[in-house]
Design a protein around this motif. Sequence first.
Motif, short mmCIF file in Angstrom:
data_model
loop_
_atom_site.label_atom_id
_atom_site.label_comp_id
_atom_site.label_asym_id
_atom_site.label_seq_id
_atom_site.Cartn_x
_atom_site.Cartn_y
_atom_site.Cartn_z
N ARG A 54 0.72 -1.23 -0.10
CA ARG A 54 0.00 -0.10 -0.05
C ARG A 54 1.02 1.30 -0.16
O ARG A 54 2.08 1.28 0.45
CB ARG A 54 -0.89 0.06 1.12
CG ARG A 54 -1.92 -0.81 1.10
CD ARG A 54 -2.67 -0.77 2.72
NE ARG A 54 -3.84 -1.58 2.72
CZ ARG A 54 -4.40 -1.94 3.77
NH1 ARG A 54 -3.89 -1.47 4.88
NH2 ARG A 54 -5.63 -2.81 3.96
N VAL A 55 0.43 2.28 -0.27
CA VAL A 55 1.20 3.70 -0.46
C VAL A 55 1.70 4.10 0.96
O VAL A 55 2.64 4.86 1.25
CB VAL A 55 0.24 4.76 -1.16
CG1 VAL A 55 -0.95 5.14 -0.29
CG2 VAL A 55 1.28 5.87 -1.50
N ASP A 56 0.78 3.77 1.98
CA ASP A 56 1.20 4.18 3.34
C ASP A 56 2.22 2.94 3.92
O ASP A 56 2.68 3.35 5.08
CB ASP A 56 0.17 4.26 4.08
CG ASP A 56 -0.78 3.35 4.27
OD1 ASP A 56 -0.43 2.20 3.70
OD2 ASP A 56 -1.81 3.26 5.26
N GLY A 57 2.48 2.03 3.13
CA GLY A 57 3.56 0.97 3.82
C GLY A 57 2.92 0.16 4.72
O GLY A 57 3.74 -0.45 5.46
N SER A 58 1.88 0.04 4.95
CA SER A 58 1.01 -0.44 6.16
C SER A 58 0.79 -1.92 5.78
O SER A 58 0.77 -2.71 6.91
CB SER A 58 -0.30 0.14 6.69
OG SER A 58 -1.06 0.11 5.50
N ALA A 59 0.66 -2.16 4.58
CA ALA A 59 0.47 -3.88 4.18
C ALA A 59 1.39 -4.16 2.90
O ALA A 59 1.09 -3.58 2.09
CB ALA A 59 -1.01 -4.11 3.93
N ALA A 60 1.88 -5.30 3.10
CA ALA A 60 2.64 -6.16 2.11
C ALA A 60 1.64 -6.90 1.12
O ALA A 60 0.45 -7.35 1.83
CB ALA A 60 3.62 -6.89 2.46
N ILE A 61 1.63 -6.86 -0.09
CA ILE A 61 0.91 -7.55 -1.12
C ILE A 61 1.56 -8.62 -1.59
O ILE A 61 2.63 -8.48 -2.38
CB ILE A 61 0.20 -6.66 -2.16
CG1 ILE A 61 -0.44 -5.38 -1.32
CG2 ILE A 61 -0.66 -7.31 -2.83
CD1 ILE A 61 -0.78 -4.41 -2.54
N ILE A 62 1.00 -9.93 -1.51
CA ILE A 62 1.78 -11.14 -1.82
C ILE A 62 0.97 -11.83 -2.90
O ILE A 62 -0.45 -12.08 -2.60
CB ILE A 62 2.16 -11.81 -0.83
CG1 ILE A 62 3.34 -11.06 0.18
CG2 ILE A 62 2.99 -13.33 -1.17
CD1 ILE A 62 3.75 -11.97 1.56
N ALA A 63 1.58 -12.42 -3.85
CA ALA A 63 0.55 -13.26 -4.63
C ALA A 63 1.58 -14.55 -5.06
O ALA A 63 2.50 -14.99 -4.64
CB ALA A 63 0.84 -12.76 -6.33
#
Length: 414
Positions: free
Chosen positions: A370-379
Amino acid sequence: MRSRSDHLTKEGRRRAHDSRMSRRGLYAAVAVIFLLGAALTATALRDRDAAGILPSPSVSPSATATAAVASSTASVAAGSPTPTQVVLSDRFGFVVRNRDATVRSETSDAVVSSFAPQERSFTFLSRVVSPSERFVAYWDPAGSGPVLHVRSVTGGTDRPVLTGRAELSGNAFTWSSDSAGLVADMDNGCFEGCSGTLLAELWTVELASGATEKVASGRIWVPVAWDRSAKVIAAGVTGPGGYLTGYDVVDLSQQPHVVRSTPFQPTVPGRLKASGDAHYVLLSAAIEGGASSLTWWPIAEPEKRSTVEFDGMSAEWRPGTSEIWWVGAREPAGCVEGICVGTQLMSFNVATGARVVRQGRFGSLLEGFRVDGSAAIIAASGSVRTEVTLIEVATGRVAAVSISGFLEGAVRLR
């Protein structure tokens, strides 16, 4: 690097490209994985979106990212991620690619907006979503007189910002770190099996004024970063087969502009990515049957390259920080092609040397944040990616989201 067939999916185009590099598709000798990867003041951008005005420079990272950094780097190892239903937010969303691109929220698959980017060659290495995650850029058309467009992620009228001559086609591009400009490569396609002369140009676009400028020529560039305040552009140089042959720094403070080149010998089958503030650049590569590698350096000083112990398939900078993140400890061990499972979410802070490790079981490809760095996005790795996993950095809480295509990037909706 990318197939020019319009009907191919994004992954299909990636596979067509990487088969020429012996990476995706059918592997010949070496399989190389390429993946796709400064917050702006929210109130100001919201006002600009409502007025249909493009973004202006931002000077500070988000408070959320800064707070999360303090929390997540307090210990070397953190606990395993646990499921929750409160991770997702309708303030954030995704750009999902099939033939066209659609924007949706994290909490609903309802289409917020859509656009139809055209692609060729290395365009899939472009940064489509602005660092503010409020705008997208894309070529339409991409060939023979290409036009680069910008539009809000929430919809509205697009704006043509750069038009190439008829003998040129659009190629890779990236946003400036403050989301106020773009740097794009255009070329005549004469760089592989061509008997003619290569024509290639690197252009900048100032979104506020609409000013465009050709800043360099003569190479096929994959733009990585543009620090407008420092007047510096960084770009990878590529050639036949799609390998990186070098790294160029363009000094815009001098007239004529000075291009300083650092060759890669041997050439590198990897991916360059810049930190959100455009202060650092990383180069990551994952090779079937070989060791993964990760190096980083200050954007204008590639001679100061440092190596990080790395076992991932891709690496990403966390917005608002100096942290590089990746998914490691893959199962089966050394897995690159096919479905791989990641068991550790890891990070390295290039400024402090601090490391973080979270244990768990999730996909093996870190797609971004996310732009705020609060969550990583994994696929998940492999040919089918219909689900992404969000992991809150501060808490380790997890939520899964089904998507109907391939993730192009994360966006801020409000």
